[in-house]
Design an enzyme around this catalytic site. Structure first.
Site, mmCIF file in Angstrom:
data_model
loop_
_atom_site.group_PDB
_atom_site.id
_atom_site.type_symbol
_atom_site.label_atom_id
_atom_site.label_comp_id
_atom_site.label_asym_id
_atom_site.label_seq_id
_atom_site.Cartn_x
_atom_site.Cartn_y
_atom_site.Cartn_z
ATOM 1 N N ASP A 4 0.881 -1.154 0.000
ATOM 2 C CA ASP A 4 0.000 0.000 0.000
ATOM 3 C C ASP A 4 0.930 1.218 0.000
ATOM 4 O O ASP A 4 2.095 1.106 0.413
ATOM 5 C CB ASP A 4 -0.869 -0.040 1.265
ATOM 6 C CG ASP A 4 -1.673 1.224 1.441
ATOM 7 O OD1 ASP A 4 -2.337 1.639 0.471
ATOM 8 O OD2 ASP A 4 -1.633 1.804 2.545
ATOM 9 N N ASP B 7 -0.036 5.072 0.829
ATOM 10 C CA ASP B 7 -0.268 6.059 1.889
ATOM 11 C C ASP B 7 -0.284 5.377 3.260
ATOM 12 O O ASP B 7 -1.121 4.518 3.527
ATOM 13 C CB ASP B 7 -1.616 6.767 1.666
ATOM 14 C CG ASP B 7 -1.642 7.597 0.385
ATOM 15 O OD1 ASP B 7 -0.725 8.404 0.190
ATOM 16 O OD2 ASP B 7 -2.580 7.431 -0.412
HETATM 17 C C1 BG6 Z 1 -5.663 5.951 -0.160
HETATM 18 C C2 BG6 Z 1 -5.775 6.792 1.087
HETATM 19 O O1 BG6 Z 1 -4.361 5.524 -0.339
HETATM 20 O O2 BG6 Z 1 -6.066 6.697 -1.307
HETATM 21 C C3 BG6 Z 1 -7.188 7.347 1.213
HETATM 22 O O3 BG6 Z 1 -5.472 6.008 2.232
HETATM 23 C C4 BG6 Z 1 -7.557 8.106 -0.070
HETATM 24 O O4 BG6 Z 1 -7.283 8.186 2.328
HETATM 25 C C5 BG6 Z 1 -7.401 7.192 -1.269
HETATM 26 O O5 BG6 Z 1 -8.917 8.576 0.000
HETATM 27 C C6 BG6 Z 1 -7.720 7.875 -2.590
HETATM 28 O O6 BG6 Z 1 -6.759 8.855 -2.851
HETATM 29 P P1 BG6 Z 1 -6.773 9.870 -4.059
HETATM 30 O O7 BG6 Z 1 -5.363 10.382 -4.102
HETATM 31 O O8 BG6 Z 1 -7.142 9.104 -5.288
HETATM 32 O O9 BG6 Z 1 -7.790 10.919 -3.756
HETATM 33 MG MG MG Z 2 -2.770 3.119 3.595
#
Ligand code: BG6
Ligand code: MG
Length: 209
Positions: A7, A9
């Site tokens: 993963d 984030d």
């Molecule tokens: C995930 C995060 O990796 O990505 C979430 O943990 C986030 O919090 C999701 O909503 C979507 O991200 P993005 O960058 O497409 O808005």
């Molecule tokens: Mg995560």
């Protein structure tokens, strides 16, 4: 084990605070209450699902078009904040562990719900590092659906049972379990009842694989 799917984030780097600031600005603009506790519920959840969680605090009904506009507004603020990220946002622990896993001959991939994955990887200096990237731009169903990890395994030409998924979100461990992957959990994900390997810190991976 042939491969590790990470993963992004909360595992490779930390973008929680940027997500928080961007959602907060959007929520303030429409007068909807938002705090860090609600932000914690957005971990691993797609952009639109996150917005729907935030709008639980609103008594107004939003049309699909209005929601698209709100999500786009949040993303514009978020992307602007991401521009501050640099290779300094990649910890030595993560980089040396990734290099050590690669030296063991493992394939390394990303499995993230974020549509900003490639930008974030570029900002932190890992733009060309991974063998495959499966992210929010190549899936229909977000975690806890296993699609993003199944696609990563497919991109690597590996069977899910030979891949380890590394996650910080409960929804991510759930996705790994449903997809037939072994899983390693950090933070809240270490507490999931079905996690294969609970971890305390990223370098624990070297004891697992
Ligand atoms: C995930 C995060 O990796 O990505 C979430 O943990 C986030 O919090 C999701 O909503 C979507 O991200 P993005 O960058 O497409 O808005
Ligand atoms: Mg995560």
């Amino acid at each position: 084990m042939n491969a590790v799917i990470f993963d992004l984030d909360g595992v490779i780097c930390f973008t929680d605070q940027y997500h928080y600031l961007a959602w907060k600005e959007m929520a303030d603009e429409i007068g909807v209450y938002f705090d860090e506790t609600i932000n914690n519920r957005l971990r691993g959840v797609s952009r639109m699902d996150s917005l729907n969680i935030i709008l639980e605090k609103s008594d107004k009904a939003y049309t699909h078009e209005q929601k698209e506009a709100l999500a786009a507004k949040k993303n514009a603020i978020y992307v602007k904040l991401l521009e501050q990220m640099s290779p300094a946002d990649l910890s030595d622990e993560v980089k040396t562990t990734l290099d050590a896993l690669r030296a063991k001959g493992l394939k390394l991939a990303i499995g993230s719900s974020s549509k900003n994955t490639k930008m974030i990887l570029k900002q932190i200096g890992l733009g060309d590092y991974f063998d495959a990237i499966s992210d929010g731009t190549n899936i229909v169903n977000s975690k806890p659906d296993p699609e993003v990890f199944l696609k990563a395994a497919e991109f690597l030409s590996e069977d899910p049972k030979d891949c380890l998924v590394v996650e910080d979100a409960l929804a991510g461990i759930e996705a790994a379990v449903r997809g037939g992957f072994k899983s390693a959990g950090l933070g809240e994900a270490a507490t999931h009842e079905k996690v294969t390997y609970p971890m305390e810190t990223f370098r624990d991976l070297l004891r697992i694989v």
